[in-house]
Design a protein around this motif. Structure first.
Motif, PDB file in Angstrom:
ATOM      1  N   ALA A   1      11.069  16.526 -16.786  1.00  0.00           N
ATOM      2  CA  ALA A   1      10.032  16.168 -15.808  1.00  0.00           C
ATOM      3  C   ALA A   1      10.328  14.828 -15.151  1.00  0.00           C
ATOM      4  CB  ALA A   1       8.666  16.148 -16.488  1.00  0.00           C
ATOM      5  N   VAL A   2      10.719  13.826 -15.945  1.00  0.00           N
ATOM      6  CA  VAL A   2      10.974  12.516 -15.338  1.00  0.00           C
ATOM      7  C   VAL A   2      12.231  12.547 -14.475  1.00  0.00           C
ATOM      8  CG1 VAL A   2      12.355  11.419 -17.163  1.00  0.00           C
ATOM      9  CG2 VAL A   2      10.809  10.041 -15.784  1.00  0.00           C
ATOM     10  N   SER A   3      13.174  13.414 -14.794  1.00  0.00           N
ATOM     11  CA  SER A   3      14.338  13.579 -13.927  1.00  0.00           C
ATOM     12  C   SER A   3      13.932  14.208 -12.596  1.00  0.00           C
ATOM     13  CB  SER A   3      15.397  14.435 -14.615  1.00  0.00           C
ATOM     14  OG  SER A   3      15.887  13.794 -15.770  1.00  0.00           O
ATOM     15  N   LEU A   4      12.992  15.142 -12.648  1.00  0.00           N
ATOM     16  CA  LEU A   4      12.456  15.709 -11.411  1.00  0.00           C
ATOM     17  C   LEU A   4      11.710  14.650 -10.611  1.00  0.00           C
ATOM     18  CD1 LEU A   4      11.087  19.091 -12.819  1.00  0.00           C
ATOM     19  CD2 LEU A   4      13.110  18.795 -11.364  1.00  0.00           C
ATOM     20  N   TYR A   5      10.993  13.772 -11.310  1.00  0.00           N
ATOM     21  CA  TYR A   5      10.232  12.723 -10.619  1.00  0.00           C
ATOM     22  C   TYR A   5      11.166  11.765  -9.893  1.00  0.00           C
ATOM     23  CZ  TYR A   5       6.643   9.189  -9.799  1.00  0.00           C
ATOM     24  OH  TYR A   5       5.777   8.307  -9.207  1.00  0.00           O
ATOM     25  N   THR A   6      12.195  11.323 -10.583  1.00  0.00           N
ATOM     26  CA  THR A   6      13.121  10.350  -9.994  1.00  0.00           C
ATOM     27  C   THR A   6      14.158  10.996  -9.076  1.00  0.00           C
ATOM     28  OG1 THR A   6      14.602  10.511 -11.911  1.00  0.00           O
ATOM     29  CG2 THR A   6      12.903   8.790 -11.963  1.00  0.00           C
ATOM     30  N   GLY A   7      14.338  12.313  -9.217  1.00  0.00           N
ATOM     31  CA  GLY A   7      15.394  12.984  -8.467  1.00  0.00           C
ATOM     32  C   GLY A   7      16.773  12.636  -8.968  1.00  0.00           C
ATOM     33  N   ASP A   8      16.880  12.275 -10.253  1.00  0.00           N
ATOM     34  CA  ASP A   8      18.138  11.785 -10.819  1.00  0.00           C
ATOM     35  C   ASP A   8      18.556  12.662 -11.994  1.00  0.00           C
ATOM     36  OD1 ASP A   8      20.262  10.396 -11.891  1.00  0.00           O
ATOM     37  OD2 ASP A   8      19.325   8.441 -11.714  1.00  0.00           O
ATOM     38  N   ALA A   9      19.556  13.515 -11.766  1.00  0.00           N
ATOM     39  CA  ALA A   9      20.043  14.391 -12.837  1.00  0.00           C
ATOM     40  C   ALA A   9      20.701  13.602 -13.955  1.00  0.00           C
ATOM     41  CB  ALA A   9      21.038  15.400 -12.259  1.00  0.00           C
ATOM     42  N   GLU A  10      21.259  12.446 -13.634  1.00  0.00           N
ATOM     43  CA  GLU A  10      21.959  11.654 -14.645  1.00  0.00           C
ATOM     44  C   GLU A  10      21.013  11.212 -15.759  1.00  0.00           C
ATOM     45  OE1 GLU A  10      24.735   7.620 -14.989  1.00  0.00           O
ATOM     46  OE2 GLU A  10      24.283   8.495 -13.023  1.00  0.00           O
TER      47      GLU A  10
ATOM     48  N   ASP B   1       7.928  18.705  -3.142  1.00  0.00           N
ATOM     49  CA  ASP B   1       8.112  20.087  -3.591  1.00  0.00           C
ATOM     50  C   ASP B   1       7.217  20.445  -4.773  1.00  0.00           C
ATOM     51  OD1 ASP B   1       9.292  18.967  -5.871  1.00  0.00           O
ATOM     52  OD2 ASP B   1      11.335  19.574  -5.357  1.00  0.00           O
ATOM     53  N   GLN B   2       6.516  19.456  -5.331  1.00  0.00           N
ATOM     54  CA  GLN B   2       5.525  19.676  -6.402  1.00  0.00           C
ATOM     55  C   GLN B   2       6.132  20.120  -7.731  1.00  0.00           C
ATOM     56  OE1 GLN B   2       1.905  19.193  -6.103  1.00  0.00           O
ATOM     57  NE2 GLN B   2       2.827  17.984  -4.465  1.00  0.00           N
ATOM     58  N   GLU B   3       7.458  20.141  -7.855  1.00  0.00           N
ATOM     59  CA  GLU B   3       8.041  20.610  -9.113  1.00  0.00           C
ATOM     60  C   GLU B   3       7.655  19.708 -10.280  1.00  0.00           C
ATOM     61  OE1 GLU B   3      11.969  21.967  -9.560  1.00  0.00           O
ATOM     62  OE2 GLU B   3      12.052  23.013  -7.634  1.00  0.00           O
ATOM     63  N   TYR B   4       7.709  18.393 -10.061  1.00  0.00           N
ATOM     64  CA  TYR B   4       7.326  17.476 -11.140  1.00  0.00           C
ATOM     65  C   TYR B   4       5.900  17.741 -11.592  1.00  0.00           C
ATOM     66  CZ  TYR B   4       5.344  13.346 -13.309  1.00  0.00           C
ATOM     67  OH  TYR B   4       4.665  12.510 -14.160  1.00  0.00           O
ATOM     68  N   THR B   5       4.993  17.837 -10.647  1.00  0.00           N
ATOM     69  CA  THR B   5       3.576  18.033 -10.983  1.00  0.00           C
ATOM     70  C   THR B   5       3.362  19.341 -11.728  1.00  0.00           C
ATOM     71  OG1 THR B   5       2.896  16.764  -9.043  1.00  0.00           O
ATOM     72  CG2 THR B   5       1.252  18.228 -10.017  1.00  0.00           C
TER      73      THR B   5
ATOM     74  N   HIS C   1       0.824  -1.214   0.000  1.00  0.00           N
ATOM     75  CA  HIS C   1       0.000   0.000   0.000  1.00  0.00           C
ATOM     76  C   HIS C   1       0.860   1.266   0.000  1.00  0.00           C
ATOM     77  CE1 HIS C   1      -3.405  -2.606   0.587  1.00  0.00           C
ATOM     78  NE2 HIS C   1      -2.852  -3.131   1.658  1.00  0.00           N
ATOM     79  N   ALA C   2       2.049   1.169  -0.578  1.00  0.00           N
ATOM     80  CA  ALA C   2       2.953   2.324  -0.632  1.00  0.00           C
ATOM     81  C   ALA C   2       2.396   3.402  -1.556  1.00  0.00           C
ATOM     82  CB  ALA C   2       4.330   1.886  -1.106  1.00  0.00           C
ATOM     83  N   GLN C   3       2.676   4.642  -1.223  1.00  0.00           N
ATOM     84  CA  GLN C   3       2.314   5.787  -2.038  1.00  0.00           C
ATOM     85  C   GLN C   3       3.582   6.340  -2.705  1.00  0.00           C
ATOM     86  OE1 GLN C   3      -0.958   6.803  -2.450  1.00  0.00           O
ATOM     87  NE2 GLN C   3      -1.300   4.869  -1.338  1.00  0.00           N
ATOM     88  N   PRO C   4       3.437   7.087  -3.824  1.00  0.00           N
ATOM     89  CA  PRO C   4       4.631   7.595  -4.518  1.00  0.00           C
ATOM     90  C   PRO C   4       5.618   8.316  -3.612  1.00  0.00           C
ATOM     91  CG  PRO C   4       2.708   7.926  -5.890  1.00  0.00           C
ATOM     92  CD  PRO C   4       2.202   7.395  -4.564  1.00  0.00           C
ATOM     93  N   MET C   5       5.121   9.151  -2.706  1.00  0.00           N
ATOM     94  CA  MET C   5       6.050   9.923  -1.870  1.00  0.00           C
ATOM     95  C   MET C   5       6.705   9.075  -0.783  1.00  0.00           C
ATOM     96  SD  MET C   5       4.779  13.880  -1.556  1.00  0.00           S
ATOM     97  CE  MET C   5       3.050  13.596  -1.248  1.00  0.00           C
ATOM     98  N   ASP C   6       6.192   7.849  -0.573  1.00  0.00           N
ATOM     99  CA  ASP C   6       6.897   6.938   0.325  1.00  0.00           C
ATOM    100  C   ASP C   6       8.238   6.543  -0.275  1.00  0.00           C
ATOM    101  OD1 ASP C   6       4.739   7.001   2.056  1.00  0.00           O
ATOM    102  OD2 ASP C   6       3.818   5.204   1.209  1.00  0.00           O
ATOM    103  N   ASP C   7       8.259   6.336  -1.584  1.00  0.00           N
ATOM    104  CA  ASP C   7       9.494   5.984  -2.282  1.00  0.00           C
ATOM    105  C   ASP C   7      10.300   7.222  -2.675  1.00  0.00           C
ATOM    106  OD1 ASP C   7       8.899   3.198  -2.280  1.00  0.00           O
ATOM    107  OD2 ASP C   7       7.564   3.485  -3.998  1.00  0.00           O
ATOM    108  N   LEU C   8       9.596   8.332  -2.967  1.00  0.00           N
ATOM    109  CA  LEU C   8      10.248   9.523  -3.520  1.00  0.00           C
ATOM    110  C   LEU C   8       9.819  10.758  -2.731  1.00  0.00           C
ATOM    111  CD1 LEU C   8       9.487   8.693  -7.275  1.00  0.00           C
ATOM    112  CD2 LEU C   8      11.588   8.176  -6.026  1.00  0.00           C
TER     113      LEU C   8
END
Length: 376
Positions: free
Chosen positions: A288-297, A237-241, A225-232
């Motif tokens: 956007a997907v880099s913001l979602y994952t928090g991965d600049a690479e 900060d809502q930047e992705y959204t 029952h994990a939610q997205p913000m549990d993992d990320l």
């Protein structure tokens, strides 16, 4: 390596070359004959799937990226390979499904279905009952299928990193239904880093590894029952959204202002402007997907691949920098987005745009990035 192994590898390579020649010519009948002959020559069906058909399909992607085949040839080759797989499935006979039931599907929005199809056929050869759902499966329909069929696991495929947020939601939904998920495909990274980040129960780099993992059995979902913000947690900060919601406005604004930075755009026709907008859209999508994952690479890898693909089509790599700078200006109030864009621009600055202006992005003699939108 034994003499027998060497002979087997030589035979596989020979049939791979024959299939490539047939596919490149668009000769479906010869392609089918190649696969049938390979089976008759004693090459195992799984090897034909992965080391002949799979090898040819990977070459198709590389040749497109290098601008040595067209988008039409790429699509035709994939269609022929799909039909060849069907022939192999019929030719290799019926297999009992006593090793469990697996649902194989692509993430919604993912239309590169051949890797998933190859996995489905490998699993059938190994004795699994397989429900192959194909490309672009909406999560709601996938969950309905799971409730109706009760599989032991879901194998989820995605090649396009921009589908990772959708993959995350789909993984969580399957786990909430009590079904463990194994993921694979280029979207999840060559080392499976995004599979772990998004909470998948397992990751496999290829079809054989996935089949081995499924044969061993996947553990029950540990956090159903994990939610997205549990993992990320950075998603708070809502930047992705906010970036995702404003994508159409961002693209329109950047393309409009890009004409000020790139004078040659004043001579673009409608098709060239459309391709430019599509290429800017891809930059925003990968941001956007880099913001979602928090991965600049992830963003850097996309831009590196983009640079190579555009260079193969005689589009100067420096054409990307003005778009990055304009996006940074538009998103100056977004801390993480601005940093990603500034770093990416700085890494690519120093190569001046030619005096006559850059070639049109996605010009008339080649496909633009929208045809695949991903590293091959």
């Amino acid at each position: 390596m034994t003499a027998g192994q060497d002979t087997g590898r030589t035979a596989t390579a020979r049939y791979t070359d024959l299939l490539w020649d047939a596919v490149l010519r668009g000769d479906e009948y010869t392609a089918v004959d190649v696969v049938v002959d390979a089976l008759r020559d004693g090459i195992e069906a799984e090897a034909v799937l992965l080391e002949v058909i799979g090898a040819v399909q990977r070459r198709v992607g590389r040749e497109w990226a290098a601008n040595r085949i067209s988008v039409a040839q790429e699509h035709a080759a994939t269609a022929i390979n799909e039909r060849v797989i069907s022939t192999l499935s019929l030719t290799s006979g019926r297999h009992t499904g006593g090793r469990g039931r697996v649902t194989v599907a692509c993430v919604d929005g993912e239309w590169h279905a051949l890797p998933a199809r190859l996995l489905a056929e490998v699993l059938r050869l190994r004795g699994f009952t397989v429900d192959y759902l194909g490309a672009q499966v909406p999560a709601a329909h996938l969950i309905s299928h799971l409730h109706r069929t009760g599989p032991d696991a879901v194998a989820l495929s995605s090649s396009i990193a921009t589908r990772l947020p959708t993959a995350h939601a789909t993984i969580s939904a399957c786990q909430a239904a009590g079904v463990p998920v194994i993921v694979g495909g280029g979207a999840f990274g060559p080392d499976g880093r995004y599979a772990r980040l998004l909470g998948a129960d397992a990751w496999a780099p290829d079809a054989r590894s996935a089949a081995d993992a499924l044969a061993a059995g996947l553990p029950a979902p540990s956090h159903p029952h994990a939610q997205p913000m549990d993992d990320l947690p950075h998603l708070s900060d809502q930047e992705y959204t906010l970036v995702t919601r404003s994508t159409p406005r961002l693209v329109a604004r950047v393309v409009e202002r890009l004409a000020e930075r790139v004078p040659a755009m004043s001579g673009y026709d409608d098709e060239q402007l459309r391709h430019t907008a599509e290429d800017v859209r891809h930059i925003v999508d990968f941001l956007a997907v880099s913001l979602y994952t928090g991965d600049a690479e992830l963003f850097e890898q996309f831009l590196g691949w983009t640079t190579d693909v555009l260079a193969a089509r005689s589009v100067p790599p420096a054409v990307i920098v003005p778009a990055l700078d304009l996006l940074a200006e538009e998103l100056r109030d977004f801390t993480r987005a601005s940093e990603l864009l500034r770093d990416a621009s700085a890494a690519r600055s120093g190569t001046p745009v030619p005096a006559g202006g850059p070639a049109p992005a996605g010009g008339t003699d080649s496909a633009s990035l929208h045809e695949t939108g991903r590293p091959a």
